[in-house]
Design an enzyme around this catalytic site. Structure first.
Site, PDB file in Angstrom:
ATOM      1  N   GLU A 265       0.885  -1.170   0.000  1.00  0.00           N
ATOM      2  CA  GLU A 265       0.000   0.000   0.000  1.00  0.00           C
ATOM      3  C   GLU A 265       0.913   1.207   0.000  1.00  0.00           C
ATOM      4  O   GLU A 265       1.674   1.412   0.942  1.00  0.00           O
ATOM      5  CB  GLU A 265      -0.880   0.009   1.253  1.00  0.00           C
ATOM      6  CG  GLU A 265      -1.787  -1.184   1.365  1.00  0.00           C
ATOM      7  CD  GLU A 265      -2.713  -1.326   0.196  1.00  0.00           C
ATOM      8  OE1 GLU A 265      -3.197  -0.299  -0.314  1.00  0.00           O
ATOM      9  OE2 GLU A 265      -2.944  -2.456  -0.238  1.00  0.00           O
ATOM     10  N   CYS A 302      -1.983   8.425   4.360  1.00  0.00           N
ATOM     11  CA  CYS A 302      -1.984   8.029   2.948  1.00  0.00           C
ATOM     12  C   CYS A 302      -3.296   8.451   2.296  1.00  0.00           C
ATOM     13  O   CYS A 302      -3.392   8.510   1.083  1.00  0.00           O
ATOM     14  CB  CYS A 302      -1.783   6.535   2.826  1.00  0.00           C
ATOM     15  SG  CYS A 302      -2.834   5.623   3.930  1.00  0.00           S
TER      16      CYS A 302
HETATM   17  P1  NAP Z   1       9.027   3.992   3.828  1.00  0.00           P
HETATM   18  O1  NAP Z   1      10.190   4.908   3.831  1.00  0.00           O
HETATM   19  O2  NAP Z   1       8.661   3.426   2.518  1.00  0.00           O
HETATM   20  O3  NAP Z   1       9.347   2.827   4.885  1.00  0.00           O
HETATM   21  C1  NAP Z   1       8.446   1.760   5.149  1.00  0.00           C
HETATM   22  C2  NAP Z   1       9.227   0.496   5.526  1.00  0.00           C
HETATM   23  O4  NAP Z   1       9.808  -0.060   4.347  1.00  0.00           O
HETATM   24  C3  NAP Z   1      10.379   0.737   6.458  1.00  0.00           C
HETATM   25  O5  NAP Z   1      10.533  -0.383   7.307  1.00  0.00           O
HETATM   26  C4  NAP Z   1      11.563   0.854   5.541  1.00  0.00           C
HETATM   27  O6  NAP Z   1      12.757   0.485   6.183  1.00  0.00           O
HETATM   28  C5  NAP Z   1      11.222  -0.154   4.453  1.00  0.00           C
HETATM   29  N1  NAP Z   1      11.822   0.186   3.168  1.00  0.00           N
HETATM   30  C6  NAP Z   1      11.638   1.345   2.473  1.00  0.00           C
HETATM   31  N2  NAP Z   1      12.325   1.301   1.317  1.00  0.00           N
HETATM   32  C7  NAP Z   1      12.939   0.097   1.282  1.00  0.00           C
HETATM   33  C8  NAP Z   1      13.796  -0.549   0.330  1.00  0.00           C
HETATM   34  N3  NAP Z   1      14.143   0.040  -0.810  1.00  0.00           N
HETATM   35  N4  NAP Z   1      14.240  -1.801   0.615  1.00  0.00           N
HETATM   36  C9  NAP Z   1      13.894  -2.404   1.761  1.00  0.00           C
HETATM   37  N5  NAP Z   1      13.112  -1.852   2.698  1.00  0.00           N
HETATM   38  C10 NAP Z   1      12.626  -0.615   2.466  1.00  0.00           C
HETATM   39  O7  NAP Z   1       7.702   4.690   4.419  1.00  0.00           O
HETATM   40  P2  NAP Z   1       7.502   5.723   5.589  1.00  0.00           P
HETATM   41  O8  NAP Z   1       8.792   6.044   6.264  1.00  0.00           O
HETATM   42  O9  NAP Z   1       6.422   5.242   6.442  1.00  0.00           O
HETATM   43  O10 NAP Z   1       7.017   7.004   4.734  1.00  0.00           O
HETATM   44  C11 NAP Z   1       5.684   7.405   4.581  1.00  0.00           C
HETATM   45  C12 NAP Z   1       5.071   6.950   3.258  1.00  0.00           C
HETATM   46  O11 NAP Z   1       4.158   5.909   3.532  1.00  0.00           O
HETATM   47  C13 NAP Z   1       4.243   7.981   2.506  1.00  0.00           C
HETATM   48  O12 NAP Z   1       4.602   8.034   1.157  1.00  0.00           O
HETATM   49  C14 NAP Z   1       2.798   7.529   2.619  1.00  0.00           C
HETATM   50  O13 NAP Z   1       1.949   7.872   1.594  1.00  0.00           O
HETATM   51  C15 NAP Z   1       2.954   6.075   2.758  1.00  0.00           C
HETATM   52  N6  NAP Z   1       1.859   5.477   3.503  1.00  0.00           N
HETATM   53  C16 NAP Z   1       0.991   4.710   2.833  1.00  0.00           C
HETATM   54  C17 NAP Z   1      -0.074   4.142   3.499  1.00  0.00           C
HETATM   55  C18 NAP Z   1      -1.044   3.268   2.757  1.00  0.00           C
HETATM   56  O14 NAP Z   1      -1.822   2.570   3.349  1.00  0.00           O
HETATM   57  N7  NAP Z   1      -1.056   3.280   1.450  1.00  0.00           N
HETATM   58  C19 NAP Z   1      -0.229   4.335   4.866  1.00  0.00           C
HETATM   59  C20 NAP Z   1       0.684   5.114   5.525  1.00  0.00           C
HETATM   60  C21 NAP Z   1       1.745   5.681   4.816  1.00  0.00           C
HETATM   61  P3  NAP Z   1      14.055   1.404   6.090  1.00  0.00           P
HETATM   62  O15 NAP Z   1      13.653   2.779   6.530  1.00  0.00           O
HETATM   63  O16 NAP Z   1      14.990   0.700   7.019  1.00  0.00           O
HETATM   64  O17 NAP Z   1      14.514   1.363   4.671  1.00  0.00           O
END
Ligand code: NAP
Length: 525
Positions: A265, A302
């Site tokens: 998501e 989100c």
């Molecule tokens: P994020 O930076 O994508 O991190 C989420 C998880 O994924 C963390 O554990 C992160 O670990 C890991 N991760 C990220 N990139 C990775 C990669 N290339 N390889 C391996 N692991 C990876 O998300 P965030 O810090 O929560 O940032 C907020 C974002 O979440 C916003 O864009 C928002 O829209 C989205 N969001 C979406 C929803 C939904 O339901 N659609 C809900 C809430 C938030 P590391 O930091 O250790 O890399």
């Protein structure tokens, strides 16, 4: 329970073997003890291998056992009391009332999955009896139901440290389905993760479930999560977070010798369309509602509305003026970690280079190191259609307004959209009837359509759809929220002419679980 900076690997608490890191307090920016050490390759391997060893015995548990597990986790989270609330607030700067509401939601999710298992029909049992006299060929006896997929790797988002984290919706639904879980905790809230992980591990142990049913790994390097997703023992991935992260994990999973599904998501702009009669009748009220939704938790949802589209006409000026006033006066506030603020500023700089006008910018003054200020841009329908960046999420309190001259512009903007989690339409009188084509186009773009409301506030229930066409989610057929999200972690198996006494109870003629099934094409009462 004091924090010790430990991973929980198949029931054993231990330090990571990699480099140390710590949570940072978002307002003052200072580090919060204890130090956590990155999970090392051998630790990731042990967690995944133990999950694989647990997969068959855990999938074979009676529903009552998994119901007890879900309820024990729910009770344990509540019993953490102030210690949990204070740690979440310290790590994320989310205020205590919001944390309490999120805790209630997390507990409620676990309880809903327990109730789903208690009712039992979710396994979608289907029975087609044999017809040995059928000509020209006899019909065999066929029975099918959904069974657990295997170990699930869960990645939570930073903005929901409880509801989309260690014991959030992905973990609750996977455990309910009978799948062991290995969580890669978000590095922005490791203390919260350790507290909740301790509750899950204790519940697994007290119920005598296999050790590998649950593990929690800490890490802040992409390589740690990547190693987990690439591990041969992992059968599926649940991810909530950025588009960049979700896409990286999808690509990795698809490139494995044995590809696995990733249910990611990701971001969404959640466009809002205000139709003419609604604009004329209650433009100011809609603008108030919209501004409040866009600045809720400083835009860290989100489902935050990032685009509003309307048609020139009566009420348009009042609407635009109120939106400008409310967003311009909105106080700057902290985000959950510095990367979110940096990403917000970077996205604003990108948009500034495009054909847009800055309409309002809230004062940036804030004691918080991670603070962001609300921003309102304006762009023409043509500019939106021609520039993909204007149709892409800015994570934070940013709104793009798109005043249109005619309904064909509204339609052109809608057609140009990629997948989003939601679309909202405000309409009065014959607005909806006069814009039927717009509604049809929007339905093809999103997972949830909202009438005369706001997209923030995702109800946890059976009918909720939290997902949508790519890039809102990696697989538009499934929801990440609500009891239907369990379908991500199961697959159908069919038993043909199988000895009756060897069939799962759900498929036996006497229906010992008393569940609703489809028998010879008819749904049982
Ligand atoms: P994020 O930076 O994508 O991190 C989420 C998880 O994924 C963390 O554990 C992160 O670990 C890991 N991760 C990220 N990139 C990775 C990669 N290339 N390889 C391996 N692991 C990876 O998300 P965030 O810090 O929560 O940032 C907020 C974002 O979440 C916003 O864009 C928002 O829209 C989205 N969001 C979406 C929803 C939904 O339901 N659609 C809900 C809430 C938030 P590391 O930091 O250790 O890399």
């Amino acid at each position: 329970m004091g924090l010790r900076g430990e991973h929980l690997i198949a029931g054993v608490a231990e330090r990571g073997s990699g480099e140390p890191f710590a949570a940072a307090e978002p307002v003052a920016g200072k580090e919060l003890p204890p130090a956590y050490h990155e999970a090392g390759p051998a630790q990731i391997d042990r967690a995944a291998t133990a999950a694989q060893a647990a997969a068959l015995p855990f999938a074979a548990t009676e529903p009552q056992k998994r119901i007890a597990l879900l309820r024990a986790i729910a009770d344990g989270i509540t019993a953490l009391g102030d210690e949990l609330v204070q740690r979440v607030t310290a790590e994320t700067a989310l205020p205590a009332p919001r944390v309490l509401a999120e805790r209630a939601r997390t507990v409620n999710q676990l309880q809903q999955f327990a109730a789903l298992l208690e009712e039992g029909s979710w396994v979608d049992a289907r029975i087609d009896h044999a017809d040995r006299s059928r000509q020209p060929q006899p019909k065999p006896d066929l029975r099918s139901m959904l069974v657990a997929l295997g170990p699930v790797a869960v990645f939570g988002a930073s903005n929901f440290p409880l509801a989309y984290s260690v014991a959030g919706g992905d973990t609750a639904s996977a455990l309910a389905a009978g799948c062991p879980v290995v969580v890669k905790g978000h590095p922005a809230h490791p203390g919260t993760s350790e507290l909740v992980g301790g509750v899950v591990a204790a519940a697994v142990k007290s119920l005598g479930l296999p050790d590998g049913t649950f593990s929690l790994l800490h890490g802040r390097l992409p390589a740690t999560g990547a190693r987990l997703v690439s591990h041969a023992a992992i059968a599926a991935v649940g991810f909530t977070g950025s588009h960049q992260g979700g896409r990286a994990l999808c690509d990795l999973a698809a490139a494995r010798p044995q590809p696995i599904p990733v249910f990611a998501e990701m971001g969404s702009m959640n466009p809002v369309f205000v139709l003419p009669r609604a604009l004329a009748a209650r433009g100011a009220a809609i603008a108030e509602q919209l501004a409040a939704s866009a600045t809720l938790a400083n835009g860290q949802f989100c489902t935050s509305p990032g685009m509003v589209v309307w048609m020139a006409g009566e009420g348009a000026e009042t609407f635009a003026a109120k939106l400008r006033e409310r967003l311009g006066a909105s106080p700057a506030g902290p985000t959950v970690h510095g990367t979110i603020r940096a990403g917000y500023e970077r996205a604003l700089a990108e948009v500034q280079k495009l054909p847009v006008t800055l309409v309002a910018k809230a004062a940036a003054a804030s004691p918080a190191a991670t603070a962001v200020a609300a921003t309102l841009w304006s762009a023409s329908a043509d500019a939106v259609v021609q520039n993909e960046r204007l149709r892409t999420e800015i994570y934070g309190p940013a709104v793009l307004e798109v005043p249109c001259a005619a309904s064909r512009d509204l339609l052109a903007v809608a057609r140009s959209l990629h997948g989003h989690l939601t679309a909202t339409v405000h309409g009065d009188g014959d607005d909806f009837a006069r814009h039927a084509e717009l509604l049809t186009v929007l339905r093809s773009k999103v997972g949830r359509l909202i009438g005369n409301g706001v997209p923030t506030g995702v109800e946890v229930c059976a009918a909720m759809v939290h997902g949508g066409p790519y890039p809102a989610a990696s697989d538009a057929r499934f929801s990440a929220v609500g009891t239907s999200s369990i379908r991500r972690w199961v697959r159908p198996v069919c038993w043909q002419d199988w000895p009756h006494e060897l069939l799962p109870p759900e498929l036996r003629d006497d229906n010992p679980r008393r569940i609703r099934r489809t028998v010879d094409g008819s749904r049982e009462p």
